[in-house]
Design a protein around this motif. Structure first.
Motif, PDB file in Angstrom:
ATOM      1  N   GLU A   9       0.809  -1.221   0.000  1.00  0.00           N
ATOM      2  CA  GLU A   9       0.000   0.000   0.000  1.00  0.00           C
ATOM      3  C   GLU A   9       0.843   1.272   0.000  1.00  0.00           C
ATOM      4  O   GLU A   9       0.306   2.384  -0.125  1.00  0.00           O
ATOM      5  N   ASP A  10       2.182   1.137   0.106  1.00  0.00           N
ATOM      6  CA  ASP A  10       3.076   2.297   0.012  1.00  0.00           C
ATOM      7  C   ASP A  10       3.381   2.664  -1.437  1.00  0.00           C
ATOM      8  O   ASP A  10       4.080   3.660  -1.687  1.00  0.00           O
ATOM      9  N   HIS A  11       2.893   1.866  -2.372  1.00  0.00           N
ATOM     10  CA  HIS A  11       3.271   2.021  -3.775  1.00  0.00           C
ATOM     11  C   HIS A  11       3.092   3.448  -4.276  1.00  0.00           C
ATOM     12  O   HIS A  11       4.019   4.060  -4.816  1.00  0.00           O
ATOM     13  N   GLU A  12       1.911   4.000  -4.120  1.00  0.00           N
ATOM     14  CA  GLU A  12       1.638   5.324  -4.669  1.00  0.00           C
ATOM     15  C   GLU A  12       2.474   6.394  -3.974  1.00  0.00           C
ATOM     16  O   GLU A  12       2.972   7.329  -4.620  1.00  0.00           O
ATOM     17  N   GLY A  33       7.385   1.588 -11.686  1.00  0.00           N
ATOM     18  CA  GLY A  33       6.808   0.554 -12.536  1.00  0.00           C
ATOM     19  C   GLY A  33       6.893  -0.850 -11.977  1.00  0.00           C
ATOM     20  O   GLY A  33       6.055  -1.697 -12.295  1.00  0.00           O
ATOM     21  N   ILE A  34       7.903  -1.114 -11.130  1.00  0.00           N
ATOM     22  CA  ILE A  34       8.103  -2.499 -10.672  1.00  0.00           C
ATOM     23  C   ILE A  34       7.925  -2.648  -9.167  1.00  0.00           C
ATOM     24  O   ILE A  34       8.179  -3.734  -8.636  1.00  0.00           O
ATOM     25  N   TYR A  35       7.499  -1.625  -8.481  1.00  0.00           N
ATOM     26  CA  TYR A  35       7.449  -1.651  -7.017  1.00  0.00           C
ATOM     27  C   TYR A  35       6.788  -2.909  -6.444  1.00  0.00           C
ATOM     28  O   TYR A  35       7.351  -3.549  -5.551  1.00  0.00           O
ATOM     29  N   PRO A  36       5.592  -3.323  -6.912  1.00  0.00           N
ATOM     30  CA  PRO A  36       4.961  -4.499  -6.295  1.00  0.00           C
ATOM     31  C   PRO A  36       5.832  -5.749  -6.377  1.00  0.00           C
ATOM     32  O   PRO A  36       5.919  -6.518  -5.410  1.00  0.00           O
ATOM     33  N   GLU A  37       6.492  -5.970  -7.518  1.00  0.00           N
ATOM     34  CA  GLU A  37       7.361  -7.136  -7.667  1.00  0.00           C
ATOM     35  C   GLU A  37       8.678  -6.931  -6.917  1.00  0.00           C
ATOM     36  O   GLU A  37       9.260  -7.883  -6.386  1.00  0.00           O
ATOM     37  N   TRP A  38       9.130  -5.698  -6.879  1.00  0.00           N
ATOM     38  CA  TRP A  38      10.431  -5.372  -6.298  1.00  0.00           C
ATOM     39  C   TRP A  38      10.484  -5.662  -4.805  1.00  0.00           C
ATOM     40  O   TRP A  38      11.527  -6.061  -4.275  1.00  0.00           O
ATOM     41  N   ILE A  39       9.379  -5.430  -4.112  1.00  0.00           N
ATOM     42  CA  ILE A  39       9.405  -5.635  -2.659  1.00  0.00           C
ATOM     43  C   ILE A  39       9.141  -7.080  -2.265  1.00  0.00           C
ATOM     44  O   ILE A  39       9.235  -7.424  -1.085  1.00  0.00           O
ATOM     45  N   GLU A  40       8.827  -7.933  -3.232  1.00  0.00           N
ATOM     46  CA  GLU A  40       8.612  -9.341  -2.929  1.00  0.00           C
ATOM     47  C   GLU A  40       9.942 -10.092  -2.925  1.00  0.00           C
ATOM     48  O   GLU A  40      10.966  -9.591  -3.361  1.00  0.00           O
ATOM     49  N   GLY A  41       9.919 -11.305  -2.460  1.00  0.00           N
ATOM     50  CA  GLY A  41      11.099 -12.160  -2.535  1.00  0.00           C
ATOM     51  C   GLY A  41      11.968 -12.062  -1.300  1.00  0.00           C
ATOM     52  O   GLY A  41      11.604 -11.480  -0.272  1.00  0.00           O
TER      53      GLY A  41
END
Length: 299
Positions: A9-12, A33-41
Protein backbone atom coordinates in the motif's frame (compact mmCIF):
# COMPACT_ATOMS: atom_id res chain seq x y z
CA UNK A 1 10.27 9.23 11.59
CA UNK A 2 9.77 5.46 11.73
CA UNK A 3 11.79 2.90 9.79
CA UNK A 4 9.61 -0.07 8.85
CA UNK A 5 9.19 -2.75 6.20
CA UNK A 6 7.79 -1.52 2.89
CA UNK A 7 4.20 -2.50 2.15
CA UNK A 8 2.23 -2.89 -1.03
CA UNK A 9 0.00 0.00 0.00
CA UNK A 10 3.08 2.30 0.01
CA UNK A 11 3.27 2.02 -3.78
CA UNK A 12 1.64 5.32 -4.67
CA UNK A 13 3.48 7.24 -1.95
CA UNK A 14 6.83 5.91 -3.18
CA UNK A 15 5.91 6.50 -6.84
CA UNK A 16 5.01 10.11 -6.02
CA UNK A 17 8.63 11.05 -5.28
CA UNK A 18 10.40 8.61 -7.62
CA UNK A 19 8.62 9.29 -10.92
CA UNK A 20 11.01 12.15 -11.64
CA UNK A 21 14.14 11.06 -9.78
CA UNK A 22 16.50 12.30 -12.50
CA UNK A 23 14.64 15.09 -14.33
CA UNK A 24 17.61 15.99 -16.53
CA UNK A 25 18.14 12.42 -17.80
CA UNK A 26 16.25 10.58 -20.53
CA UNK A 27 16.09 7.36 -18.50
CA UNK A 28 13.33 7.31 -15.91
CA UNK A 29 13.36 5.63 -12.51
CA UNK A 30 12.40 1.96 -12.54
CA UNK A 31 10.84 1.91 -9.07
CA UNK A 32 7.32 3.20 -9.84
CA UNK A 33 6.81 0.55 -12.54
CA UNK A 34 8.10 -2.50 -10.67
CA UNK A 35 7.45 -1.65 -7.02
CA UNK A 36 4.96 -4.50 -6.30
CA UNK A 37 7.36 -7.14 -7.67
CA UNK A 38 10.43 -5.37 -6.30
CA UNK A 39 9.40 -5.64 -2.66
CA UNK A 40 8.61 -9.34 -2.93
CA UNK A 41 11.10 -12.16 -2.54
CA UNK A 42 14.09 -12.75 -0.29
CA UNK A 43 15.08 -9.18 0.55
CA UNK A 44 14.68 -6.46 3.16
CA UNK A 45 13.00 -3.29 1.89
CA UNK A 46 12.66 -0.43 4.34
CA UNK A 47 10.83 2.86 4.16
CA UNK A 48 11.21 5.92 6.35
CA UNK A 49 7.64 6.69 7.34
CA UNK A 50 7.13 10.38 8.21
CA UNK A 51 3.44 9.92 8.98
CA UNK A 52 1.73 11.72 6.14
CA UNK A 53 4.48 10.88 3.61
CA UNK A 54 7.18 8.33 2.85
CA UNK A 55 10.52 10.09 3.35
CA UNK A 56 12.73 7.44 1.78
CA UNK A 57 13.15 3.85 0.68
CA UNK A 58 16.01 1.37 0.26
CA UNK A 59 16.46 -2.35 -0.26
CA UNK A 60 19.08 -4.99 0.61
CA UNK A 61 19.39 -8.43 -1.02
CA UNK A 62 21.70 -11.30 -0.09
CA UNK A 63 23.62 -12.39 -3.20
CA UNK A 64 25.60 -15.13 -1.45
CA UNK A 65 26.15 -16.36 2.09
CA UNK A 66 28.50 -13.43 2.81
CA UNK A 67 27.65 -10.77 0.18
CA UNK A 68 24.84 -8.23 0.49
CA UNK A 69 23.66 -5.83 -2.21
CA UNK A 70 22.09 -2.46 -1.37
CA UNK A 71 19.92 -0.82 -4.01
CA UNK A 72 16.97 1.44 -4.69
CA UNK A 73 18.04 4.17 -2.27
CA UNK A 74 15.67 7.08 -2.83
CA UNK A 75 14.97 10.04 -0.55
CA UNK A 76 11.91 12.23 -0.90
CA UNK A 77 13.20 15.71 -1.90
CA UNK A 78 11.19 17.25 0.94
CA UNK A 79 13.26 15.25 3.46
CA UNK A 80 16.77 15.53 2.05
CA UNK A 81 19.48 16.66 4.43
CA UNK A 82 17.85 15.01 7.45
CA UNK A 83 19.93 11.83 7.54
CA UNK A 84 17.24 9.62 6.01
CA UNK A 85 19.69 7.81 3.68
CA UNK A 86 22.12 7.13 6.50
CA UNK A 87 19.42 5.72 8.80
CA UNK A 88 18.02 3.46 6.08
CA UNK A 89 21.44 2.23 4.98
CA UNK A 90 22.73 1.42 8.45
CA UNK A 91 19.51 -0.41 9.30
CA UNK A 92 20.05 -2.51 6.18
CA UNK A 93 23.68 -3.09 7.20
CA UNK A 94 22.45 -4.53 10.51
CA UNK A 95 19.97 -6.77 8.70
CA UNK A 96 22.71 -7.98 6.35
CA UNK A 97 25.02 -8.75 9.28
CA UNK A 98 22.27 -10.82 10.85
CA UNK A 99 22.09 -12.84 7.61
CA UNK A 100 25.85 -13.52 7.76
CA UNK A 101 27.06 -10.86 5.33
CA UNK A 102 30.66 -9.64 5.65
CA UNK A 103 30.40 -7.04 2.89
CA UNK A 104 27.64 -4.91 1.39
CA UNK A 105 28.00 -3.41 -2.08
CA UNK A 106 26.10 -0.89 -4.13
CA UNK A 107 26.26 0.66 -7.60
CA UNK A 108 25.98 4.31 -8.61
CA UNK A 109 25.89 5.76 -12.12
CA UNK A 110 29.03 7.83 -12.67
CA UNK A 111 26.97 10.87 -13.72
CA UNK A 112 25.04 10.90 -10.44
CA UNK A 113 27.50 13.11 -8.57
CA UNK A 114 25.27 13.86 -5.54
CA UNK A 115 24.73 10.12 -4.96
CA UNK A 116 28.46 9.46 -5.30
CA UNK A 117 29.14 11.82 -2.41
CA UNK A 118 26.25 10.46 -0.35
CA UNK A 119 27.39 6.87 -0.89
CA UNK A 120 30.81 7.70 0.54
CA UNK A 121 29.29 9.64 3.44
CA UNK A 122 27.06 6.78 4.61
CA UNK A 123 29.86 4.22 4.81
CA UNK A 124 30.79 2.86 1.38
CA UNK A 125 34.27 2.89 -0.19
CA UNK A 126 35.23 2.69 -3.90
CA UNK A 127 35.46 -0.89 -5.16
CA UNK A 128 35.32 -1.18 -8.97
CA UNK A 129 34.57 0.65 -12.21
CA UNK A 130 32.81 -1.06 -15.12
CA UNK A 131 31.27 -0.21 -18.45
CA UNK A 132 28.99 -2.00 -20.94
CA UNK A 133 30.37 -3.18 -24.28
CA UNK A 134 27.55 -3.66 -26.79
CA UNK A 135 28.49 -5.87 -29.76
CA UNK A 136 25.68 -6.43 -32.27
CA UNK A 137 24.17 -9.95 -32.38
CA UNK A 138 25.25 -11.71 -35.57
CA UNK A 139 24.43 -15.35 -36.44
CA UNK A 140 27.23 -15.41 -39.02
CA UNK A 141 30.00 -14.02 -36.80
CA UNK A 142 33.20 -16.07 -37.05
CA UNK A 143 35.62 -15.91 -34.11
CA UNK A 144 38.59 -17.01 -36.20
CA UNK A 145 40.14 -18.68 -33.16
CA UNK A 146 39.14 -21.79 -31.22
CA UNK A 147 36.32 -21.15 -28.72
CA UNK A 148 35.26 -23.68 -26.07
CA UNK A 149 32.43 -23.78 -23.55
CA UNK A 150 34.48 -25.50 -20.83
CA UNK A 151 33.73 -23.77 -17.49
CA UNK A 152 37.00 -24.78 -15.81
CA UNK A 153 38.91 -23.27 -18.70
CA UNK A 154 36.86 -20.09 -18.25
CA UNK A 155 37.70 -20.10 -14.55
CA UNK A 156 41.45 -20.31 -15.20
CA UNK A 157 41.22 -17.61 -17.87
CA UNK A 158 39.42 -15.41 -15.34
CA UNK A 159 41.80 -16.05 -12.43
CA UNK A 160 44.82 -15.26 -14.63
CA UNK A 161 43.30 -12.08 -16.08
CA UNK A 162 44.13 -8.54 -15.06
CA UNK A 163 40.37 -7.88 -15.12
CA UNK A 164 39.94 -10.04 -12.03
CA UNK A 165 42.59 -8.05 -10.19
CA UNK A 166 41.14 -4.70 -11.26
CA UNK A 167 37.58 -5.67 -10.31
CA UNK A 168 38.37 -7.47 -7.07
CA UNK A 169 36.94 -10.69 -8.48
CA UNK A 170 33.52 -9.11 -9.19
CA UNK A 171 31.28 -9.80 -12.15
CA UNK A 172 27.59 -9.44 -12.99
CA UNK A 173 25.43 -11.45 -10.59
CA UNK A 174 23.46 -14.34 -12.08
CA UNK A 175 20.29 -13.81 -10.03
CA UNK A 176 19.96 -10.10 -9.25
CA UNK A 177 19.91 -7.70 -12.19
CA UNK A 178 22.17 -4.65 -12.03
CA UNK A 179 24.20 -6.22 -9.23
CA UNK A 180 27.73 -7.61 -9.03
CA UNK A 181 29.12 -10.37 -6.83
CA UNK A 182 32.23 -12.52 -6.59
CA UNK A 183 32.54 -14.77 -9.62
CA UNK A 184 33.14 -18.39 -8.59
CA UNK A 185 33.99 -21.58 -10.40
CA UNK A 186 30.52 -22.87 -9.51
CA UNK A 187 28.95 -19.79 -11.16
CA UNK A 188 30.70 -20.70 -14.40
CA UNK A 189 29.69 -24.35 -14.15
CA UNK A 190 26.07 -23.28 -13.72
CA UNK A 191 26.39 -20.96 -16.70
CA UNK A 192 27.76 -23.81 -18.82
CA UNK A 193 24.68 -25.87 -17.95
CA UNK A 194 22.03 -23.14 -18.09
CA UNK A 195 23.19 -20.30 -20.37
CA UNK A 196 26.59 -20.12 -22.10
CA UNK A 197 30.31 -20.01 -21.39
CA UNK A 198 32.74 -18.71 -24.03
CA UNK A 199 36.51 -19.21 -23.82
CA UNK A 200 39.06 -18.32 -26.51
CA UNK A 201 41.62 -21.08 -26.06
CA UNK A 202 43.96 -21.07 -29.07
CA UNK A 203 47.63 -20.75 -28.05
CA UNK A 204 46.57 -20.54 -24.43
CA UNK A 205 43.53 -19.30 -22.53
CA UNK A 206 43.26 -15.81 -23.98
CA UNK A 207 39.70 -14.54 -23.37
CA UNK A 208 36.49 -15.48 -21.58
CA UNK A 209 32.90 -14.46 -20.98
CA UNK A 210 29.62 -16.04 -19.89
CA UNK A 211 25.97 -15.20 -20.47
CA UNK A 212 24.04 -14.50 -17.28
CA UNK A 213 20.58 -13.96 -18.80
CA UNK A 214 18.49 -12.97 -21.77
CA UNK A 215 15.22 -11.11 -21.36
CA UNK A 216 12.60 -8.87 -22.94
CA UNK A 217 12.83 -5.14 -22.33
CA UNK A 218 9.81 -2.95 -22.98
CA UNK A 219 10.15 0.73 -23.87
CA UNK A 220 8.15 3.43 -25.65
CA UNK A 221 8.99 2.17 -29.13
CA UNK A 222 8.27 -1.50 -28.48
CA UNK A 223 10.05 -4.53 -27.06
CA UNK A 224 13.66 -5.62 -27.48
CA UNK A 225 15.41 -8.77 -26.33
CA UNK A 226 18.73 -8.36 -24.52
CA UNK A 227 21.50 -10.86 -23.84
CA UNK A 228 23.72 -9.91 -20.88
CA UNK A 229 27.22 -11.24 -20.24
CA UNK A 230 28.73 -11.21 -16.76
CA UNK A 231 32.21 -10.11 -17.74
CA UNK A 232 34.40 -9.87 -20.79
CA UNK A 233 38.17 -10.13 -20.52
CA UNK A 234 40.86 -10.72 -23.18
CA UNK A 235 44.65 -10.67 -23.45
CA UNK A 236 45.08 -9.00 -26.84
CA UNK A 237 43.15 -7.54 -29.77
CA UNK A 238 43.02 -10.82 -31.70
CA UNK A 239 41.54 -12.62 -28.68
CA UNK A 240 39.15 -9.72 -28.05
CA UNK A 241 37.93 -9.85 -31.65
CA UNK A 242 37.31 -13.59 -31.33
CA UNK A 243 35.49 -13.17 -28.01
CA UNK A 244 33.16 -10.47 -29.31
CA UNK A 245 32.40 -12.57 -32.39
CA UNK A 246 31.54 -15.54 -30.16
CA UNK A 247 29.29 -13.29 -28.06
CA UNK A 248 27.62 -11.87 -31.17
CA UNK A 249 26.86 -15.37 -32.44
CA UNK A 250 25.64 -16.63 -29.05
CA UNK A 251 23.35 -13.61 -28.66
CA UNK A 252 21.86 -14.21 -32.10
CA UNK A 253 21.20 -17.85 -31.19
CA UNK A 254 18.92 -16.78 -28.31
CA UNK A 255 17.15 -14.23 -30.49
CA UNK A 256 18.66 -11.14 -28.86
CA UNK A 257 18.36 -7.74 -30.51
CA UNK A 258 21.05 -6.22 -28.30
CA UNK A 259 23.85 -7.27 -25.98
CA UNK A 260 25.44 -5.95 -22.83
CA UNK A 261 28.87 -7.16 -21.75
CA UNK A 262 30.50 -5.91 -18.53
CA UNK A 263 34.11 -4.84 -19.12
CA UNK A 264 36.55 -3.12 -16.76
CA UNK A 265 36.60 0.67 -16.99
CA UNK A 266 40.20 1.07 -18.14
CA UNK A 267 41.78 2.87 -21.07
CA UNK A 268 42.86 -0.47 -22.53
CA UNK A 269 39.57 -2.36 -22.31
CA UNK A 270 37.36 0.52 -23.40
CA UNK A 271 39.58 1.58 -26.30
CA UNK A 272 39.96 -2.07 -27.38
CA UNK A 273 36.16 -2.39 -27.50
CA UNK A 274 35.98 0.79 -29.58
CA UNK A 275 38.76 -0.39 -31.91
CA UNK A 276 37.04 -3.74 -32.37
CA UNK A 277 33.75 -1.96 -33.11
CA UNK A 278 32.10 -3.72 -30.20
CA UNK A 279 30.49 -0.51 -28.99
CA UNK A 280 30.41 0.81 -25.45
CA UNK A 281 28.06 2.69 -23.16
CA UNK A 282 28.68 6.41 -22.89
CA UNK A 283 29.50 6.37 -19.18
CA UNK A 284 30.84 3.87 -16.63
CA UNK A 285 29.16 2.58 -13.49
CA UNK A 286 30.88 2.72 -10.10
CA UNK A 287 30.67 -0.08 -7.53
CA UNK A 288 31.12 0.69 -3.82
CA UNK A 289 31.65 -1.68 -0.89
CA UNK A 290 31.16 -1.44 2.87
CA UNK A 291 33.11 -3.73 5.18
CA UNK A 292 30.42 -4.92 7.58
CA UNK A 293 33.02 -6.12 10.07
CA UNK A 294 34.25 -2.54 10.54
CA UNK A 295 33.07 -0.39 13.45
CA UNK A 296 32.36 2.61 11.24
CA UNK A 297 29.48 0.77 9.53
CA UNK A 298 27.74 0.35 12.87
CA UNK A 299 25.47 3.11 14.15
Amino acid sequence: MELRDARLEDHEAVAAFTRDTWPDREAGDYLPGIYPEWIEGDNRTLVADAGSEIAGIAQCVMLSETEAWCQGMRVNPAYRGRGVASRLTHALFEWARDQGALVARSMVFSWNVPSLGLTRKIGFDPAAELRWATPEPDPDAEPGLTVTDEPDAAWHAWTDSDARSRLGGLALDREETWAVSELTRENLRRAADETAVLVVCEDGLRAMSYRVRDYEHEHEDGTERYAEYGIGTWDDLEAGRALFAAIARDAAEVGADRTRVWIPETTGYVSDAAYLRAGASEEPDFVFAADLTADRTRR
